[in-house]
Design a protein around this motif. Structure first.
Motif, PDB file in Angstrom:
ATOM      1  N   UNK A 190       0.848  -1.133   0.063  1.00  0.00           N
ATOM      2  CA  UNK A 190      -0.085  -0.068  -0.148  1.00  0.00           C
ATOM      3  C   UNK A 190       0.888   1.279  -0.086  1.00  0.00           C
ATOM      4  N   UNK A 191       0.123   2.353  -0.286  1.00  0.00           N
ATOM      5  CA  UNK A 191       0.907   3.647  -0.337  1.00  0.00           C
ATOM      6  C   UNK A 191       0.947   4.487   0.905  1.00  0.00           C
ATOM      7  N   UNK A 192       0.207   4.062   2.136  1.00  0.00           N
ATOM      8  CA  UNK A 192       0.159   4.662   3.195  1.00  0.00           C
ATOM      9  C   UNK A 192       0.975   4.046   4.306  1.00  0.00           C
ATOM     10  N   UNK A 193       1.951   4.880   4.734  1.00  0.00           N
ATOM     11  CA  UNK A 193       2.725   4.334   6.088  1.00  0.00           C
ATOM     12  C   UNK A 193       1.990   4.136   7.362  1.00  0.00           C
ATOM     13  N   UNK A 194       0.875   5.126   7.463  1.00  0.00           N
ATOM     14  CA  UNK A 194       0.154   5.408   8.649  1.00  0.00           C
ATOM     15  C   UNK A 194      -0.855   3.985   8.814  1.00  0.00           C
ATOM     16  N   UNK A 216       9.668   9.520  -2.113  1.00  0.00           N
ATOM     17  CA  UNK A 216       9.579  10.256  -0.670  1.00  0.00           C
ATOM     18  C   UNK A 216      10.584   9.435   0.408  1.00  0.00           C
ATOM     19  N   UNK A 217      11.000   9.783   1.190  1.00  0.00           N
ATOM     20  CA  UNK A 217      11.858   9.050   2.274  1.00  0.00           C
ATOM     21  C   UNK A 217      10.766   8.806   3.350  1.00  0.00           C
ATOM     22  N   UNK A 222       8.265   7.405  11.866  1.00  0.00           N
ATOM     23  CA  UNK A 222       7.469   6.523  11.103  1.00  0.00           C
ATOM     24  C   UNK A 222       7.704   4.983  11.169  1.00  0.00           C
ATOM     25  N   UNK A 223       6.682   4.064  10.883  1.00  0.00           N
ATOM     26  CA  UNK A 223       6.958   2.817  10.814  1.00  0.00           C
ATOM     27  C   UNK A 223       7.799   2.544   9.558  1.00  0.00           C
ATOM     28  N   UNK A 229       8.820   0.616  -3.027  1.00  0.00           N
ATOM     29  CA  UNK A 229       9.152   0.436  -4.743  1.00  0.00           C
ATOM     30  C   UNK A 229       8.231   1.744  -5.227  1.00  0.00           C
ATOM     31  N   UNK A 230       8.535   2.235  -6.279  1.00  0.00           N
ATOM     32  CA  UNK A 230       7.907   3.305  -6.980  1.00  0.00           C
ATOM     33  C   UNK A 230       6.344   2.995  -7.546  1.00  0.00           C
ATOM     34  N   UNK A 231       6.184   1.756  -7.936  1.00  0.00           N
ATOM     35  CA  UNK A 231       4.911   1.144  -8.615  1.00  0.00           C
ATOM     36  C   UNK A 231       4.737  -0.060  -8.280  1.00  0.00           C
TER      37      UNK A 231
END
Length: 243
Positions: A190-194, A216-217, A222-223, A229-231
């Motif tokens: 997924x795209x969300x770290x949170x 983005x780093x 954050x976890x 990966x970019x995609x």
């Protein structure tokens, strides 16, 4: 790694498999044009109205037991945004037009790319796949229907249909039970770290894969995902390493 093969993959939907942010930009642009034509206001004022709507959407709190549908709530977002910007009561009819145009334009702009469709077909021949998306039930079901993705998954879990959403453990347990697999046999993508990555960490999945198309780093505090990966199209390379 422990040498066990991956059995299941949990995928987020928005900005992981489909470009929801881009579709939202298309929808806002079309609604802006409608507002400009209808109200005859300058670009700056129209932008202010749309920015207010996006902020209300971002901080939206929806209670299905309150007696209002999500459609009613979002019509209200447009009505309030217009009123707060131009300083006078707006037409409820105009707010309803804006919401309908925004909603339908966004859904029309959403799609699963041919490459992602091909990827999901190939992965499903080897793994159990489940779509796990946060969000209000009606809204997310409409997206799933719009992009016709049901055929690619062994299960679909919508956060708004459950007591808790990602990153809480309970909804991941529901997913594992639905697929008939253990947490340690699964990968969360997924795209969300949170929500996605933190949720995968909480559930103790085999690995978490963060989709970061901007490069983005991971912010301090954050976890940390196991892979970035970019995609989602690069996922097979990760699976080769895990297996």
């Amino acid at each position: 790694m422990d040498g066990k093969n991956v059995k299941g993959i949990l995928f987020d939907l928005d900005n992981t498999l489909i470009e929801t942010s881009r579709a939202g930009e298309v929808a806002i642009q079309k609604t802006s044009e409608h507002l400009k034509t209808t109200l005859g206001l300058d670009d700056s004022t129209i932008s202010s109205i749309c920015d207010k709507f996006k902020q209300k959407l971002l901080h939206e709190s929806f209670d299905p037991s309150a007696g209002r549908s999500i459609d009613d709530v979002r019509v209200g977002h447009w009505e309030e945004s217009i009123q707060e910007t131009v300083g006078s009561s707006s037409s409820p009819c105009l707010a309803a037009q804006c919401y309908s145009l925004w909603k339908n334009s966004r859904l029309e702009a959403l799609s699963l790319s041919p490459q992602i469709c091909s990827l999901l077909k190939k992965l499903r021949s080897r793994y159990k796949l489940l779509l796990l998306t946060n969000g209000e039930a009606q809204t997310q079901r409409e997206k799933v229907e719009a992009v016709r993705c049901e055929e690619f998954f062994d299960g679909i879990v919508i956060g708004g249909e459950h007591a808790e959403q990602k990153p809480f453990l309970s909804i991941f347990t529901t997913c594992f039970n639905m697929l008939g697999v253990e947490a340690q046999d699964c990968v969360m993508v997924g795209d969300s770290l949170d929500t996605d990555i933190q949720g995968g960490f909480n559930a103790r999945v085999r690995a978490t894969v963060w989709i970061s198309n901007t490069g983005a780093v991971v912010p301090d505090g954050s976890v940390t995902p196991d892979y970035t990966i970019p995609t989602v199209l690069d996922l097979p390379h990760i699976l080769e390493q895990l297996n």
